[in-house]
Design a protein around this motif. Structure first.
Motif, PDB file in Angstrom:
ATOM      1  N   ALA A  52      21.572  -5.038  30.343  1.00 52.79           N
ATOM      2  CA  ALA A  52      20.267  -4.713  30.911  1.00 52.79           C
ATOM      3  C   ALA A  52      19.567  -5.883  31.568  1.00 52.79           C
ATOM      4  CB  ALA A  52      19.365  -4.140  29.817  1.00 52.79           C
ATOM      5  N   GLY A  53      19.972  -7.118  31.271  1.00 48.58           N
ATOM      6  CA  GLY A  53      19.328  -8.266  31.873  1.00 48.58           C
ATOM      7  C   GLY A  53      18.124  -8.770  31.122  1.00 48.58           C
ATOM      8  N   TYR A  54      17.976  -8.351  29.861  1.00 46.70           N
ATOM      9  CA  TYR A  54      16.917  -8.896  29.034  1.00 46.70           C
ATOM     10  C   TYR A  54      17.386  -8.977  27.587  1.00 46.70           C
ATOM     11  CZ  TYR A  54      15.909  -3.825  29.128  1.00 46.70           C
ATOM     12  OH  TYR A  54      16.001  -2.459  29.107  1.00 46.70           O
ATOM     13  N   GLY A  55      16.476  -9.284  26.677  1.00 49.59           N
ATOM     14  CA  GLY A  55      16.838  -9.500  25.283  1.00 49.59           C
ATOM     15  C   GLY A  55      16.520 -10.899  24.802  1.00 49.59           C
ATOM     16  N   GLY A  56      16.154 -11.787  25.731  1.00 43.20           N
ATOM     17  CA  GLY A  56      15.779 -13.134  25.339  1.00 43.20           C
ATOM     18  C   GLY A  56      14.402 -13.170  24.694  1.00 43.20           C
ATOM     19  N   VAL A  57      14.298 -13.823  23.537  1.00 39.93           N
ATOM     20  CA  VAL A  57      13.023 -13.954  22.818  1.00 39.93           C
ATOM     21  C   VAL A  57      12.898 -15.401  22.364  1.00 39.93           C
ATOM     22  CG1 VAL A  57      11.600 -13.158  20.884  1.00 39.93           C
ATOM     23  CG2 VAL A  57      13.154 -11.559  22.019  1.00 39.93           C
ATOM     24  N   ALA A  58      11.753 -16.006  22.605  1.00 39.86           N
ATOM     25  CA  ALA A  58      11.576 -17.438  22.379  1.00 39.86           C
ATOM     26  C   ALA A  58      11.060 -17.784  20.989  1.00 39.86           C
ATOM     27  CB  ALA A  58      10.631 -18.000  23.439  1.00 39.86           C
ATOM     28  N   TYR A  59      10.921 -16.810  20.097  1.00 42.38           N
ATOM     29  CA  TYR A  59      10.287 -17.043  18.803  1.00 42.38           C
ATOM     30  C   TYR A  59      10.970 -16.181  17.740  1.00 42.38           C
ATOM     31  CZ  TYR A  59       8.151 -12.913  20.893  1.00 42.38           C
ATOM     32  OH  TYR A  59       7.969 -11.718  21.536  1.00 42.38           O
ATOM     33  N   ASP A  60      10.807 -16.571  16.480  1.00 42.52           N
ATOM     34  CA  ASP A  60      11.223 -15.729  15.361  1.00 42.52           C
ATOM     35  C   ASP A  60      10.232 -14.572  15.228  1.00 42.52           C
ATOM     36  OD1 ASP A  60      13.255 -17.520  14.799  1.00 42.52           O
ATOM     37  OD2 ASP A  60      12.204 -18.472  13.131  1.00 42.52           O
ATOM     38  N   TYR A  61      10.703 -13.431  14.787  1.00 44.63           N
ATOM     39  CA  TYR A  61       9.810 -12.300  14.544  1.00 44.63           C
ATOM     40  C   TYR A  61      10.454 -11.383  13.511  1.00 44.63           C
ATOM     41  CZ  TYR A  61      12.934  -9.764  17.756  1.00 44.63           C
ATOM     42  OH  TYR A  61      14.027  -9.198  18.367  1.00 44.63           O
ATOM     43  N   GLN A  62       9.700 -10.401  13.061  1.00 48.64           N
ATOM     44  CA  GLN A  62      10.216  -9.397  12.144  1.00 48.64           C
ATOM     45  C   GLN A  62      10.127  -8.027  12.798  1.00 48.64           C
ATOM     46  OE1 GLN A  62       7.924 -10.273   8.467  1.00 48.64           O
ATOM     47  NE2 GLN A  62       9.909 -10.761   7.598  1.00 48.64           N
ATOM     48  N   ILE A  63      11.045  -7.162  12.419  1.00 46.99           N
ATOM     49  CA  ILE A  63      11.072  -5.811  12.964  1.00 46.99           C
ATOM     50  C   ILE A  63      11.457  -4.857  11.844  1.00 46.99           C
ATOM     51  CG2 ILE A  63      13.507  -5.867  13.677  1.00 46.99           C
ATOM     52  CD1 ILE A  63      12.598  -4.414  16.281  1.00 46.99           C
ATOM     53  N   GLY A  64      11.050  -3.595  11.961  1.00 45.61           N
ATOM     54  CA  GLY A  64      11.377  -2.621  10.935  1.00 45.61           C
ATOM     55  C   GLY A  64      12.883  -2.449  10.784  1.00 45.61           C
ATOM     56  N   LYS A  65      13.346  -2.465   9.561  1.00 43.72           N
ATOM     57  CA  LYS A  65      14.763  -2.271   9.274  1.00 43.72           C
ATOM     58  C   LYS A  65      15.200  -0.856   9.630  1.00 43.72           C
ATOM     59  CE  LYS A  65      18.029  -2.971   5.436  1.00 43.72           C
ATOM     60  NZ  LYS A  65      18.143  -3.463   4.028  1.00 43.72           N
ATOM     61  N   TYR A  66      14.289   0.096   9.455  1.00 35.61           N
ATOM     62  CA  TYR A  66      14.571   1.512   9.699  1.00 35.61           C
ATOM     63  C   TYR A  66      13.526   2.103  10.643  1.00 35.61           C
ATOM     64  CZ  TYR A  66      16.909   0.728   5.174  1.00 35.61           C
ATOM     65  OH  TYR A  66      17.674   0.232   4.157  1.00 35.61           O
ATOM     66  N   ASP A  67      13.835   3.256  11.213  1.00 30.98           N
ATOM     67  CA  ASP A  67      12.819   4.040  11.911  1.00 30.98           C
ATOM     68  C   ASP A  67      11.698   4.408  10.945  1.00 30.98           C
ATOM     69  OD1 ASP A  67      14.442   4.139  14.188  1.00 30.98           O
ATOM     70  OD2 ASP A  67      15.322   6.054  13.626  1.00 30.98           O
ATOM     71  N   VAL A  68      10.494   4.573  11.456  1.00 35.51           N
ATOM     72  CA  VAL A  68       9.400   5.118  10.656  1.00 35.51           C
ATOM     73  C   VAL A  68       9.780   6.539  10.254  1.00 35.51           C
ATOM     74  CG1 VAL A  68       6.990   5.855  10.680  1.00 35.51           C
ATOM     75  CG2 VAL A  68       7.645   3.661  11.681  1.00 35.51           C
ATOM     76  N   ARG A 108       0.842  -1.182   0.000  1.00 37.30           N
ATOM     77  CA  ARG A 108       0.000   0.000   0.000  1.00 37.30           C
ATOM     78  C   ARG A 108       0.880   1.236   0.000  1.00 37.30           C
ATOM     79  NH1 ARG A 108      -5.480  -1.107   1.264  1.00 37.30           N
ATOM     80  NH2 ARG A 108      -5.839  -3.288   1.774  1.00 37.30           N
ATOM     81  N   ALA A 109       0.329   2.378   0.377  1.00 34.95           N
ATOM     82  CA  ALA A 109       1.073   3.634   0.302  1.00 34.95           C
ATOM     83  C   ALA A 109       2.338   3.594   1.143  1.00 34.95           C
ATOM     84  CB  ALA A 109       0.169   4.786   0.740  1.00 34.95           C
ATOM     85  N   VAL A 110       2.265   2.986   2.329  1.00 33.52           N
ATOM     86  CA  VAL A 110       3.428   2.887   3.209  1.00 33.52           C
ATOM     87  C   VAL A 110       3.906   1.448   3.231  1.00 33.52           C
ATOM     88  CG1 VAL A 110       4.230   3.076   5.591  1.00 33.52           C
ATOM     89  CG2 VAL A 110       2.735   4.839   4.629  1.00 33.52           C
ATOM     90  N   THR A 111       5.134   1.256   2.870  1.00 37.72           N
ATOM     91  CA  THR A 111       5.760  -0.055   2.940  1.00 37.72           C
ATOM     92  C   THR A 111       6.867  -0.009   3.974  1.00 37.72           C
ATOM     93  OG1 THR A 111       5.283  -0.542   0.613  1.00 37.72           O
ATOM     94  CG2 THR A 111       7.024  -1.828   1.666  1.00 37.72           C
TER      95      THR A 111
END
Length: 284
Positions: free
Chosen positions: A47-63, A26-29
């Motif tokens: 920091a004592g965190y950062g563990g994630v139990a699953y695959d995920y996707q995140i934005g490559k860049y800031d909005v 759409r208009a924003v990809t």
């Protein structure tokens, strides 16, 4: 949190979005990267965190300013919940969007601020603005008033709120009857994408970097293809001007991804510079 892990040129805010599916055409990809290696341990040194139990996707860049302008033009002809902050058009250091017209017929345009602002990160957004942008994306980028089918529900049931306790993420988007496809990343998701590498100490030796540029050393701030660079203030000055002096008429934002060889292990940019970024504490 280790203070070296998060810094920015100016104390402003932007947002990154995580997703479990690729965005619609759409208009924003939103360009996405996949964060794999599920089941990683938390960062025990920082920091004592950062563990994630699953695959995920995140934005490559800031909005970006350009993307947020598209959002405003779609849902803010009457800006019921103040998605537009007048500082977006008046604070010279970061300005990028103008608002014209009157309520009911507002229009928004990208400002040329010492160059094209389209690919610079959006600033002066609240967590509630970020949640509404996430809802809009999760709902397929609809056009219309700020309502439950556009900005008020989807990934988050914000229901007209602009202050107070943030709601948790919806398990099901009521507008699609499926899991939300866009949302604000949790602190663990953001942190892993920024600092974790399954090969930091060599093949099969995972760990966390001090900076989101795959480095434990202080970054430089030269725009271009150098490694371990970011938009922040060093002893030599700010990135855009390389001067330690402050100029109230100077833009200090850099295009997202401008430090082309300073990505995280998973391929995200600017998590250690440019502007602050919102997280969602839900799910910690």
């Amino acid at each position: 949190m280790n203070p070296l892990r998060r810094f920015a040129t100016v104390a402003l805010v932007a947002l990154m979005l995580a997703s479990l599916a690729l965005p619609n055409a759409r208009a924003v990809t939103i360009d996405m990267v996949t964060v794999g290696n599920p089941g990683n341990a938390n960062d025990t040194i920082g920091a004592g965190y950062g563990g994630v139990a699953y695959d995920y996707q995140i934005g490559k860049y800031d909005v970006t300013i350009g993307q947020y302008t598209e959002f405003l033009n779609a849902v803010a002809k009457t800006d019921t919940y103040s998605l537009y902050n007048t500082s977006m058009g008046t604070i010279q250091n970061i300005r990028g969007i103008s608002q014209t017209g009157s309520s009911g017929s507002y229009t928004y345009n990208v400002i040329n601020n010492g160059g094209d602002s389209s690919n610079r990160p959006i600033t002066y957004v609240s967590w509630w603005d970020a949640a509404r942008f996430s809802n809009w994306m999760a709902n397929g980028q609809p056009t219309g008033a700020q309502s439950n089918t556009t900005t008020e529900d989807g990934a988050y049931n914000v229901n007209g709120a602009t202050t107070g306790n943030a709601p948790g993420r919806n398990t099901i988007n009521p507008n699609t009857s499926a899991a939300p496809t866009f949302y604000i990343p949790t602190e663990n998701e953001w942190y892993k994408a920024a600092y974790y590498s399954p090969e930091k100490g060599g093949v099969g030796v995972p760990g966390y970097y001090a900076y989101a540029t795959q480095s434990d050393s202080d970054p430089g701030n030269i725009i271009g293809s150098g490694a371990n660079q970011a938009n922040y203030f060093t002893g030599a000055g700010v990135s855009v001007t390389q001067s330690g002096g402050y100029d109230g008429n100077q833009n200090y934002l850099t295009d997202v991804g401008a430090f082309t060889n300073s990505e995280s292990f998973y391929g995200t940019f600017d998590q250690s510079g440019n502007v602050y970024q919102w997280n969602d504490l839900d799910g910690l």
